[in-house]
Design an enzyme around this catalytic site. Structure first.
Site, PDB file in Angstrom:
ATOM      1  N   SER A 247       0.856  -1.177   0.000  1.00 32.11           N
ATOM      2  CA  SER A 247       0.000   0.000   0.000  1.00 32.11           C
ATOM      3  C   SER A 247       0.896   1.232   0.000  1.00 32.11           C
ATOM      4  O   SER A 247       2.120   1.123   0.007  1.00 32.11           O
ATOM      5  CB  SER A 247      -0.888   0.009   1.248  1.00 32.11           C
ATOM      6  OG  SER A 247      -0.091   0.331   2.373  1.00 32.11           O
ATOM      7  N   LYS A 248       0.252   2.381   0.031  1.00 30.89           N
ATOM      8  CA  LYS A 248       1.022   3.632  -0.016  1.00 30.89           C
ATOM      9  C   LYS A 248       2.026   3.757   1.135  1.00 30.89           C
ATOM     10  O   LYS A 248       3.023   4.448   1.013  1.00 30.89           O
ATOM     11  CB  LYS A 248       0.062   4.824   0.019  1.00 30.89           C
ATOM     12  CG  LYS A 248      -0.508   5.111  -1.347  1.00 30.89           C
ATOM     13  CD  LYS A 248      -1.182   6.460  -1.376  1.00 30.89           C
ATOM     14  CE  LYS A 248      -1.883   6.664  -2.693  1.00 30.89           C
ATOM     15  NZ  LYS A 248      -3.128   7.385  -2.562  1.00 30.89           N
TER      16      LYS A 248
END
Ligand code: GLU
Length: 482
Positions: A247-248
Protein backbone atom coordinates in the site's frame (compact mmCIF):
# COMPACT_ATOMS: atom_id res chain seq x y z
CA UNK A 1 -8.28 -23.09 -23.49
CA UNK A 2 -9.11 -25.48 -26.25
CA UNK A 3 -6.13 -26.34 -28.37
CA UNK A 4 -6.05 -24.72 -31.74
CA UNK A 5 -7.69 -21.48 -30.66
CA UNK A 6 -5.66 -18.37 -30.10
CA UNK A 7 -5.68 -17.47 -26.42
CA UNK A 8 -7.46 -14.22 -25.67
CA UNK A 9 -6.61 -12.44 -22.46
CA UNK A 10 -7.58 -9.13 -21.01
CA UNK A 11 -6.57 -6.61 -18.40
CA UNK A 12 -9.66 -5.12 -16.79
CA UNK A 13 -8.78 -2.24 -14.48
CA UNK A 14 -11.35 -0.08 -12.74
CA UNK A 15 -10.50 3.56 -13.44
CA UNK A 16 -10.84 4.67 -9.83
CA UNK A 17 -7.23 5.76 -9.21
CA UNK A 18 -3.78 5.72 -10.75
CA UNK A 19 -2.30 2.58 -12.35
CA UNK A 20 -1.01 0.62 -9.37
CA UNK A 21 2.12 -1.52 -9.67
CA UNK A 22 -0.04 -4.53 -8.77
CA UNK A 23 -2.32 -3.75 -11.72
CA UNK A 24 0.69 -3.29 -13.97
CA UNK A 25 2.00 -6.71 -12.85
CA UNK A 26 -1.34 -8.31 -13.76
CA UNK A 27 -1.35 -6.50 -17.11
CA UNK A 28 2.22 -7.66 -17.76
CA UNK A 29 1.47 -11.34 -17.08
CA UNK A 30 -1.56 -11.26 -19.36
CA UNK A 31 0.48 -9.49 -22.02
CA UNK A 32 3.40 -11.92 -21.68
CA UNK A 33 1.09 -14.88 -22.01
CA UNK A 34 -0.53 -13.44 -25.12
CA UNK A 35 2.81 -12.56 -26.71
CA UNK A 36 4.38 -15.89 -25.85
CA UNK A 37 1.54 -18.06 -27.09
CA UNK A 38 0.47 -16.05 -30.10
CA UNK A 39 -2.67 -14.78 -28.47
CA UNK A 40 -4.43 -11.49 -28.05
CA UNK A 41 -4.24 -9.04 -25.19
CA UNK A 42 -7.27 -6.81 -24.72
CA UNK A 43 -7.93 -3.85 -22.48
CA UNK A 44 -11.27 -3.31 -20.79
CA UNK A 45 -11.93 -0.27 -18.65
CA UNK A 46 -14.39 -1.31 -15.94
CA UNK A 47 -16.11 2.01 -15.51
CA UNK A 48 -19.51 0.83 -14.29
CA UNK A 49 -19.02 2.51 -10.92
CA UNK A 50 -19.84 5.97 -12.19
CA UNK A 51 -19.32 7.65 -8.84
CA UNK A 52 -15.71 6.48 -8.50
CA UNK A 53 -14.57 6.23 -12.12
CA UNK A 54 -12.80 9.23 -13.59
CA UNK A 55 -11.44 10.14 -17.03
CA UNK A 56 -8.23 11.14 -15.33
CA UNK A 57 -7.73 7.60 -14.02
CA UNK A 58 -8.51 6.15 -17.43
CA UNK A 59 -5.86 8.44 -18.92
CA UNK A 60 -3.37 7.42 -16.21
CA UNK A 61 -3.98 3.76 -17.08
CA UNK A 62 -3.37 4.39 -20.80
CA UNK A 63 -0.28 6.46 -20.08
CA UNK A 64 1.19 3.93 -17.67
CA UNK A 65 0.62 1.03 -20.04
CA UNK A 66 1.97 2.93 -23.02
CA UNK A 67 5.05 3.97 -21.07
CA UNK A 68 5.61 0.34 -20.10
CA UNK A 69 5.02 -0.74 -23.68
CA UNK A 70 2.14 -3.04 -22.71
CA UNK A 71 0.16 -2.28 -25.82
CA UNK A 72 -3.23 -3.89 -26.30
CA UNK A 73 -4.77 -5.37 -29.39
CA UNK A 74 -8.00 -3.93 -30.79
CA UNK A 75 -9.82 -0.93 -29.41
CA UNK A 76 -10.40 -0.35 -25.73
CA UNK A 77 -13.63 -1.85 -24.39
CA UNK A 78 -15.54 0.34 -21.96
CA UNK A 79 -17.68 -1.77 -19.69
CA UNK A 80 -20.16 1.03 -19.13
CA UNK A 81 -21.07 0.95 -22.81
CA UNK A 82 -22.33 -2.62 -22.51
CA UNK A 83 -25.19 -1.95 -20.11
CA UNK A 84 -27.84 -3.23 -22.50
CA UNK A 85 -26.09 -6.57 -22.93
CA UNK A 86 -25.61 -6.89 -19.16
CA UNK A 87 -29.33 -6.32 -18.70
CA UNK A 88 -30.19 -8.72 -21.51
CA UNK A 89 -28.06 -11.40 -19.84
CA UNK A 90 -29.82 -10.77 -16.53
CA UNK A 91 -33.14 -11.13 -18.36
CA UNK A 92 -31.97 -14.42 -19.89
CA UNK A 93 -31.20 -15.72 -16.42
CA UNK A 94 -34.57 -14.55 -15.12
CA UNK A 95 -36.35 -16.21 -18.03
CA UNK A 96 -34.59 -19.52 -17.53
CA UNK A 97 -35.27 -19.48 -13.80
CA UNK A 98 -31.56 -19.24 -12.96
CA UNK A 99 -32.28 -15.89 -11.31
CA UNK A 100 -35.21 -14.33 -9.52
CA UNK A 101 -36.49 -10.93 -8.43
CA UNK A 102 -35.97 -9.99 -4.82
CA UNK A 103 -38.11 -7.26 -3.26
CA UNK A 104 -36.46 -7.22 0.15
CA UNK A 105 -35.51 -3.62 0.90
CA UNK A 106 -32.04 -2.58 2.09
CA UNK A 107 -33.55 -1.68 5.48
CA UNK A 108 -35.09 -5.15 5.85
CA UNK A 109 -31.85 -6.83 4.85
CA UNK A 110 -29.94 -4.67 7.30
CA UNK A 111 -32.25 -5.62 10.14
CA UNK A 112 -31.86 -9.31 9.30
CA UNK A 113 -28.10 -8.89 9.12
CA UNK A 114 -27.98 -7.26 12.55
CA UNK A 115 -30.17 -9.98 13.97
CA UNK A 116 -27.86 -12.69 12.61
CA UNK A 117 -24.87 -10.85 13.99
CA UNK A 118 -26.43 -10.62 17.41
CA UNK A 119 -26.74 -14.42 17.30
CA UNK A 120 -23.08 -14.49 16.22
CA UNK A 121 -24.06 -16.08 12.93
CA UNK A 122 -22.76 -15.18 9.50
CA UNK A 123 -25.49 -13.45 7.52
CA UNK A 124 -26.60 -15.05 4.31
CA UNK A 125 -29.64 -14.01 2.28
CA UNK A 126 -32.50 -16.25 3.44
CA UNK A 127 -34.05 -16.69 -0.05
CA UNK A 128 -37.28 -15.19 1.12
CA UNK A 129 -38.21 -14.04 -2.38
CA UNK A 130 -37.08 -17.17 -4.16
CA UNK A 131 -40.43 -18.90 -4.02
CA UNK A 132 -42.80 -15.98 -4.43
CA UNK A 133 -45.74 -17.02 -6.60
CA UNK A 134 -45.45 -15.79 -10.16
CA UNK A 135 -48.65 -13.72 -9.98
CA UNK A 136 -47.41 -11.95 -6.85
CA UNK A 137 -44.12 -11.11 -8.54
CA UNK A 138 -46.00 -9.78 -11.58
CA UNK A 139 -48.31 -7.72 -9.40
CA UNK A 140 -45.45 -6.16 -7.43
CA UNK A 141 -43.47 -5.40 -10.59
CA UNK A 142 -46.57 -3.83 -12.18
CA UNK A 143 -47.08 -1.75 -9.03
CA UNK A 144 -43.60 -0.33 -9.53
CA UNK A 145 -42.11 -1.91 -6.42
CA UNK A 146 -38.27 -1.81 -6.65
CA UNK A 147 -36.43 -5.11 -6.85
CA UNK A 148 -32.97 -6.49 -7.42
CA UNK A 149 -32.18 -9.59 -9.45
CA UNK A 150 -30.52 -12.41 -7.55
CA UNK A 151 -28.79 -15.46 -8.93
CA UNK A 152 -30.21 -18.74 -7.63
CA UNK A 153 -27.14 -20.64 -6.42
CA UNK A 154 -27.66 -24.36 -7.07
CA UNK A 155 -26.62 -27.11 -4.69
CA UNK A 156 -23.27 -28.77 -5.03
CA UNK A 157 -19.70 -27.65 -5.26
CA UNK A 158 -18.11 -25.25 -7.70
CA UNK A 159 -14.58 -26.10 -8.63
CA UNK A 160 -11.98 -25.33 -11.22
CA UNK A 161 -8.40 -26.11 -12.15
CA UNK A 162 -6.60 -22.89 -11.54
CA UNK A 163 -3.53 -22.33 -13.67
CA UNK A 164 -1.62 -21.21 -10.59
CA UNK A 165 -3.28 -22.95 -7.65
CA UNK A 166 -4.40 -26.17 -9.33
CA UNK A 167 -7.76 -27.42 -7.99
CA UNK A 168 -9.89 -24.92 -6.06
CA UNK A 169 -13.32 -25.90 -4.74
CA UNK A 170 -16.07 -23.89 -3.04
CA UNK A 171 -19.12 -25.57 -1.49
CA UNK A 172 -22.14 -23.76 -2.95
CA UNK A 173 -23.83 -23.68 0.44
CA UNK A 174 -21.32 -20.99 1.40
CA UNK A 175 -22.37 -18.78 -1.49
CA UNK A 176 -25.54 -16.76 -1.00
CA UNK A 177 -27.95 -15.99 -3.81
CA UNK A 178 -25.93 -12.99 -4.93
CA UNK A 179 -27.32 -9.89 -6.57
CA UNK A 180 -26.57 -9.53 -10.28
CA UNK A 181 -28.68 -6.48 -11.09
CA UNK A 182 -29.33 -3.54 -8.76
CA UNK A 183 -32.76 -2.00 -8.33
CA UNK A 184 -31.74 0.80 -10.73
CA UNK A 185 -31.06 -1.82 -13.41
CA UNK A 186 -27.27 -1.56 -13.31
CA UNK A 187 -25.24 -4.77 -13.18
CA UNK A 188 -23.15 -5.94 -10.25
CA UNK A 189 -19.46 -6.58 -10.95
CA UNK A 190 -19.70 -10.37 -11.38
CA UNK A 191 -22.42 -10.18 -14.00
CA UNK A 192 -20.75 -7.37 -15.96
CA UNK A 193 -17.41 -9.20 -15.97
CA UNK A 194 -18.84 -12.52 -17.10
CA UNK A 195 -21.08 -10.92 -19.72
CA UNK A 196 -18.12 -8.97 -21.13
CA UNK A 197 -15.64 -11.84 -20.94
CA UNK A 198 -18.07 -14.03 -22.89
CA UNK A 199 -18.74 -11.31 -25.47
CA UNK A 200 -15.01 -10.62 -25.87
CA UNK A 201 -14.24 -14.32 -26.30
CA UNK A 202 -11.81 -14.35 -23.40
CA UNK A 203 -10.22 -17.78 -22.96
CA UNK A 204 -7.95 -17.04 -20.00
CA UNK A 205 -8.88 -14.87 -17.04
CA UNK A 206 -5.67 -13.98 -15.26
CA UNK A 207 -6.02 -11.65 -12.29
CA UNK A 208 -5.07 -11.14 -8.66
CA UNK A 209 -5.74 -13.64 -5.90
CA UNK A 210 -8.16 -11.18 -4.33
CA UNK A 211 -10.68 -12.27 -6.97
CA UNK A 212 -10.64 -15.97 -6.03
CA UNK A 213 -13.87 -15.66 -4.08
CA UNK A 214 -15.61 -14.12 -7.10
CA UNK A 215 -14.63 -16.98 -9.37
CA UNK A 216 -17.19 -19.60 -8.19
CA UNK A 217 -19.96 -17.04 -8.69
CA UNK A 218 -18.66 -16.26 -12.13
CA UNK A 219 -18.40 -19.94 -13.04
CA UNK A 220 -22.04 -20.40 -12.01
CA UNK A 221 -22.99 -17.48 -14.24
CA UNK A 222 -21.08 -18.88 -17.23
CA UNK A 223 -22.87 -22.20 -16.84
CA UNK A 224 -26.28 -20.61 -16.43
CA UNK A 225 -25.66 -18.51 -19.54
CA UNK A 226 -24.65 -21.60 -21.47
CA UNK A 227 -21.14 -20.31 -22.18
CA UNK A 228 -17.93 -22.31 -22.09
CA UNK A 229 -15.61 -21.58 -19.22
CA UNK A 230 -12.31 -19.77 -19.60
CA UNK A 231 -9.24 -21.00 -17.76
CA UNK A 232 -8.66 -19.06 -14.56
CA UNK A 233 -5.27 -18.02 -13.23
CA UNK A 234 -5.03 -16.22 -9.90
CA UNK A 235 -1.77 -14.40 -9.37
CA UNK A 236 -0.33 -13.99 -5.88
CA UNK A 237 -0.74 -10.79 -3.95
CA UNK A 238 2.13 -8.36 -3.66
CA UNK A 239 3.37 -7.58 -0.16
CA UNK A 240 5.76 -5.00 1.22
CA UNK A 241 8.94 -6.00 3.03
CA UNK A 242 6.95 -6.15 6.28
CA UNK A 243 4.76 -8.90 4.84
CA UNK A 244 1.65 -6.69 4.65
CA UNK A 245 -0.33 -6.05 1.50
CA UNK A 246 1.44 -3.44 -0.61
CA UNK A 247 0.00 0.00 0.00
CA UNK A 248 1.02 3.63 -0.02
CA UNK A 249 2.65 3.11 3.38
CA UNK A 250 5.37 1.20 1.56
CA UNK A 251 6.24 4.14 -0.68
CA UNK A 252 5.38 4.79 -4.29
CA UNK A 253 2.85 2.36 -5.71
CA UNK A 254 1.82 4.26 -8.85
CA UNK A 255 3.49 3.40 -12.13
CA UNK A 256 3.56 7.13 -12.93
CA UNK A 257 5.70 7.80 -9.85
CA UNK A 258 8.36 5.40 -11.06
CA UNK A 259 8.32 7.03 -14.45
CA UNK A 260 9.06 10.34 -12.80
CA UNK A 261 11.73 8.91 -10.48
CA UNK A 262 13.86 8.14 -13.48
CA UNK A 263 13.23 4.44 -13.84
CA UNK A 264 13.46 2.61 -17.13
CA UNK A 265 10.24 0.92 -18.23
CA UNK A 266 12.23 -2.21 -19.12
CA UNK A 267 13.63 -2.38 -15.59
CA UNK A 268 10.23 -1.93 -13.96
CA UNK A 269 8.81 -4.66 -16.22
CA UNK A 270 11.69 -6.97 -15.31
CA UNK A 271 11.05 -6.31 -11.62
CA UNK A 272 7.28 -6.81 -11.95
CA UNK A 273 7.79 -10.03 -13.91
CA UNK A 274 9.49 -11.56 -10.89
CA UNK A 275 6.56 -10.71 -8.60
CA UNK A 276 4.82 -14.06 -8.90
CA UNK A 277 6.82 -15.69 -11.65
CA UNK A 278 10.28 -17.14 -11.99
CA UNK A 279 12.05 -18.13 -15.18
CA UNK A 280 13.83 -20.84 -13.21
CA UNK A 281 17.34 -21.03 -11.83
CA UNK A 282 18.60 -17.80 -10.41
CA UNK A 283 18.05 -15.82 -13.56
CA UNK A 284 16.89 -12.31 -12.74
CA UNK A 285 17.93 -9.73 -15.30
CA UNK A 286 15.87 -10.02 -18.49
CA UNK A 287 14.98 -7.82 -21.41
CA UNK A 288 11.39 -7.82 -22.61
CA UNK A 289 12.07 -10.23 -25.52
CA UNK A 290 13.82 -12.54 -23.05
CA UNK A 291 10.85 -12.41 -20.70
CA UNK A 292 8.55 -13.42 -23.56
CA UNK A 293 10.91 -16.19 -24.54
CA UNK A 294 11.20 -17.55 -20.99
CA UNK A 295 7.59 -17.06 -19.86
CA UNK A 296 5.86 -20.25 -18.83
CA UNK A 297 2.84 -21.21 -16.75
CA UNK A 298 5.04 -23.55 -14.72
CA UNK A 299 6.99 -20.61 -13.40
CA UNK A 300 3.88 -18.92 -11.92
CA UNK A 301 4.00 -18.93 -8.14
CA UNK A 302 1.37 -19.24 -5.44
CA UNK A 303 3.05 -17.53 -2.54
CA UNK A 304 2.81 -13.79 -2.05
CA UNK A 305 5.47 -11.79 -3.83
CA UNK A 306 7.62 -9.25 -1.99
CA UNK A 307 8.05 -5.75 -3.34
CA UNK A 308 11.56 -4.62 -2.43
CA UNK A 309 12.19 -1.05 -3.67
CA UNK A 310 15.96 -1.42 -3.26
CA UNK A 311 15.97 -4.42 -5.51
CA UNK A 312 14.03 -2.42 -8.07
CA UNK A 313 16.65 0.30 -7.94
CA UNK A 314 19.47 -2.21 -8.27
CA UNK A 315 17.70 -3.78 -11.21
CA UNK A 316 17.29 -0.39 -12.82
CA UNK A 317 21.04 0.12 -12.48
CA UNK A 318 21.62 -3.18 -14.28
CA UNK A 319 19.30 -2.12 -17.10
CA UNK A 320 20.90 1.33 -17.32
CA UNK A 321 24.23 -0.38 -17.95
CA UNK A 322 22.98 -2.76 -20.59
CA UNK A 323 20.56 -0.86 -22.82
CA UNK A 324 21.84 0.61 -26.09
CA UNK A 325 23.22 4.13 -25.66
CA UNK A 326 20.70 5.41 -28.21
CA UNK A 327 17.87 4.28 -25.95
CA UNK A 328 19.55 5.66 -22.86
CA UNK A 329 19.95 8.98 -24.61
CA UNK A 330 16.22 9.11 -25.39
CA UNK A 331 15.39 8.59 -21.69
CA UNK A 332 18.05 10.86 -20.20
CA UNK A 333 17.97 13.87 -22.50
CA UNK A 334 14.56 15.17 -21.38
CA UNK A 335 15.78 15.00 -17.77
CA UNK A 336 19.03 16.83 -18.63
CA UNK A 337 17.02 19.53 -20.41
CA UNK A 338 14.53 19.82 -17.52
CA UNK A 339 17.42 20.16 -15.08
CA UNK A 340 18.67 23.03 -17.33
CA UNK A 341 22.07 21.49 -17.78
CA UNK A 342 21.93 21.87 -21.55
CA UNK A 343 19.52 22.38 -24.40
CA UNK A 344 18.71 19.65 -26.85
CA UNK A 345 20.55 21.55 -29.59
CA UNK A 346 23.70 21.71 -27.49
CA UNK A 347 23.54 17.99 -26.90
CA UNK A 348 23.06 17.29 -30.59
CA UNK A 349 26.09 19.45 -31.39
CA UNK A 350 28.29 17.48 -28.99
CA UNK A 351 26.68 14.14 -29.70
CA UNK A 352 29.82 11.98 -29.52
CA UNK A 353 31.02 13.69 -26.37
CA UNK A 354 27.52 13.39 -24.84
CA UNK A 355 27.26 9.69 -25.64
CA UNK A 356 30.67 9.09 -24.07
CA UNK A 357 29.50 10.98 -21.00
CA UNK A 358 26.38 8.84 -20.71
CA UNK A 359 28.44 5.71 -21.06
CA UNK A 360 30.74 6.95 -18.32
CA UNK A 361 28.02 7.99 -15.89
CA UNK A 362 25.70 5.03 -16.22
CA UNK A 363 28.19 2.69 -14.60
CA UNK A 364 27.68 4.19 -11.15
CA UNK A 365 24.01 5.10 -11.52
CA UNK A 366 20.92 3.32 -10.39
CA UNK A 367 18.40 5.79 -11.77
CA UNK A 368 18.20 8.38 -14.51
CA UNK A 369 18.17 10.97 -11.73
CA UNK A 370 21.57 9.65 -10.60
CA UNK A 371 22.92 10.20 -14.10
CA UNK A 372 21.56 13.75 -14.20
CA UNK A 373 23.01 14.49 -10.75
CA UNK A 374 26.45 13.24 -11.83
CA UNK A 375 26.21 15.05 -15.16
CA UNK A 376 25.96 18.49 -13.56
CA UNK A 377 29.73 19.06 -13.22
CA UNK A 378 30.26 18.44 -16.94
CA UNK A 379 27.89 21.22 -17.94
CA UNK A 380 27.67 23.78 -15.18
CA UNK A 381 29.80 26.84 -14.72
CA UNK A 382 29.74 26.52 -10.94
CA UNK A 383 29.19 23.39 -8.91
CA UNK A 384 28.15 22.71 -5.38
CA UNK A 385 30.41 20.78 -3.04
CA UNK A 386 28.89 17.88 -1.18
CA UNK A 387 29.62 18.51 2.54
CA UNK A 388 30.34 14.85 3.22
CA UNK A 389 32.78 14.65 0.31
CA UNK A 390 34.46 17.87 1.48
CA UNK A 391 34.72 16.73 5.10
CA UNK A 392 36.27 13.47 4.02
CA UNK A 393 38.61 14.51 1.24
CA UNK A 394 39.52 18.11 2.07
CA UNK A 395 39.80 17.37 5.76
CA UNK A 396 42.73 19.71 6.32
CA UNK A 397 42.18 22.80 4.11
CA UNK A 398 45.85 23.79 4.21
CA UNK A 399 47.01 20.38 3.13
CA UNK A 400 44.25 20.07 0.52
CA UNK A 401 45.17 23.47 -0.90
CA UNK A 402 48.83 22.59 -1.19
CA UNK A 403 48.06 19.28 -2.84
CA UNK A 404 45.53 20.74 -5.28
CA UNK A 405 47.97 23.49 -6.24
CA UNK A 406 50.62 20.90 -6.99
CA UNK A 407 48.06 18.81 -8.86
CA UNK A 408 47.07 21.79 -10.98
CA UNK A 409 50.67 22.48 -11.85
CA UNK A 410 51.30 18.86 -12.80
CA UNK A 411 48.18 18.71 -14.94
CA UNK A 412 48.84 22.06 -16.60
CA UNK A 413 52.04 20.59 -17.97
CA UNK A 414 50.27 17.74 -19.71
CA UNK A 415 49.85 18.81 -23.30
CA UNK A 416 48.51 15.53 -24.67
CA UNK A 417 45.30 15.21 -22.59
CA UNK A 418 45.12 11.40 -22.67
CA UNK A 419 45.02 8.70 -20.03
CA UNK A 420 48.68 7.74 -20.15
CA UNK A 421 50.27 11.18 -19.83
CA UNK A 422 47.67 12.18 -17.23
CA UNK A 423 48.34 9.06 -15.24
CA UNK A 424 52.11 9.53 -15.41
CA UNK A 425 51.75 13.11 -14.22
CA UNK A 426 49.54 12.31 -11.24
CA UNK A 427 51.38 9.19 -10.18
CA UNK A 428 54.76 10.89 -10.19
CA UNK A 429 53.22 13.74 -8.21
CA UNK A 430 52.06 11.24 -5.59
CA UNK A 431 55.49 9.66 -5.54
CA UNK A 432 57.29 12.95 -5.07
CA UNK A 433 54.99 13.73 -2.13
CA UNK A 434 55.52 10.28 -0.69
CA UNK A 435 51.79 9.53 -0.67
CA UNK A 436 49.58 6.97 -2.39
CA UNK A 437 47.98 7.89 -5.73
CA UNK A 438 44.55 7.69 -4.09
CA UNK A 439 45.50 10.55 -1.81
CA UNK A 440 45.99 12.69 -4.91
CA UNK A 441 42.88 11.45 -6.73
CA UNK A 442 40.34 11.93 -3.95
CA UNK A 443 40.76 15.70 -3.34
CA UNK A 444 40.92 16.17 -7.11
CA UNK A 445 37.70 14.25 -7.57
CA UNK A 446 35.94 16.61 -5.16
CA UNK A 447 37.47 19.62 -6.90
CA UNK A 448 36.22 18.44 -10.29
CA UNK A 449 32.72 17.27 -9.38
CA UNK A 450 31.93 18.26 -5.80
CA UNK A 451 30.59 14.71 -5.47
CA UNK A 452 31.66 11.79 -3.30
CA UNK A 453 31.38 9.29 -6.17
CA UNK A 454 32.31 9.71 -9.78
CA UNK A 455 33.83 7.73 -12.62
CA UNK A 456 37.53 6.95 -12.75
CA UNK A 457 39.66 10.05 -12.42
CA UNK A 458 41.33 9.84 -15.84
CA UNK A 459 38.14 9.16 -17.73
CA UNK A 460 36.64 12.11 -15.95
CA UNK A 461 39.54 14.47 -16.74
CA UNK A 462 39.35 13.50 -20.40
CA UNK A 463 35.60 13.89 -20.52
CA UNK A 464 35.76 17.35 -18.93
CA UNK A 465 38.66 18.44 -21.09
CA UNK A 466 41.71 20.39 -20.14
CA UNK A 467 40.22 23.87 -19.75
CA UNK A 468 37.24 22.90 -17.65
CA UNK A 469 39.37 20.60 -15.45
CA UNK A 470 41.96 23.30 -14.68
CA UNK A 471 39.25 25.87 -14.19
CA UNK A 472 37.52 23.63 -11.67
CA UNK A 473 40.70 23.25 -9.65
CA UNK A 474 41.09 27.05 -9.59
CA UNK A 475 37.56 27.40 -8.30
CA UNK A 476 38.12 24.73 -5.67
CA UNK A 477 41.27 26.59 -4.51
CA UNK A 478 39.21 29.78 -4.25
CA UNK A 479 36.59 27.98 -2.19
CA UNK A 480 39.26 26.48 0.07
CA UNK A 481 40.75 29.93 0.60
CA UNK A 482 37.50 31.31 2.04
N1 GLU B 1 -11.98 -4.55 -12.43
C1 GLU B 1 -11.41 -5.54 -11.57
C2 GLU B 1 -10.32 -4.93 -10.73
O1 GLU B 1 -9.81 -3.87 -11.07
C3 GLU B 1 -10.80 -6.70 -12.31
C4 GLU B 1 -11.78 -7.68 -12.75
C5 GLU B 1 -11.18 -8.93 -13.33
O2 GLU B 1 -10.00 -8.95 -13.70
O3 GLU B 1 -11.94 -9.88 -13.47
O4 GLU B 1 -9.94 -5.50 -9.75
Amino acid sequence: MTTGTRPRLRFAPSPTGYLHVGGARTALFNWLYARKFGGEFLLRIEDTDKARSTDESTRAIFEGMEWLGLLWDDGVVYQGANLERHQADAKKLLDSGAAYRCFCTPAELDARRREAESRKEAFKYDRRCERLPRDEVERRVAAGEPYVVRFRVPEGTTEWDDMVHERIAFPNKDIEDFVILRSDGTPIYNLAVVSDDIAMGITIVMRGDDHISNTPKQILLYRALGASLPTFAHLPMIHGLDGKKLSKRHGATAVGDYQHYGLLPGALLNFLALLGWSPGGDREIMTVPEMIELFSVDGLQKKAAIFDPQKLEWMNGQHLSMIPLEELELRVTPAIVTARLATEEELVERRDWYFRLLDLLRVRSRTIDDIVRQAGPYFLENIEYDPVAVAKNWKDPVEATALLRATREALAQVSDWQTEPLETALRSLAESHGISAGKVFQPLRVALTGLPVSPGIFEMLIQMGRDLSLNRIDKALAVLAT
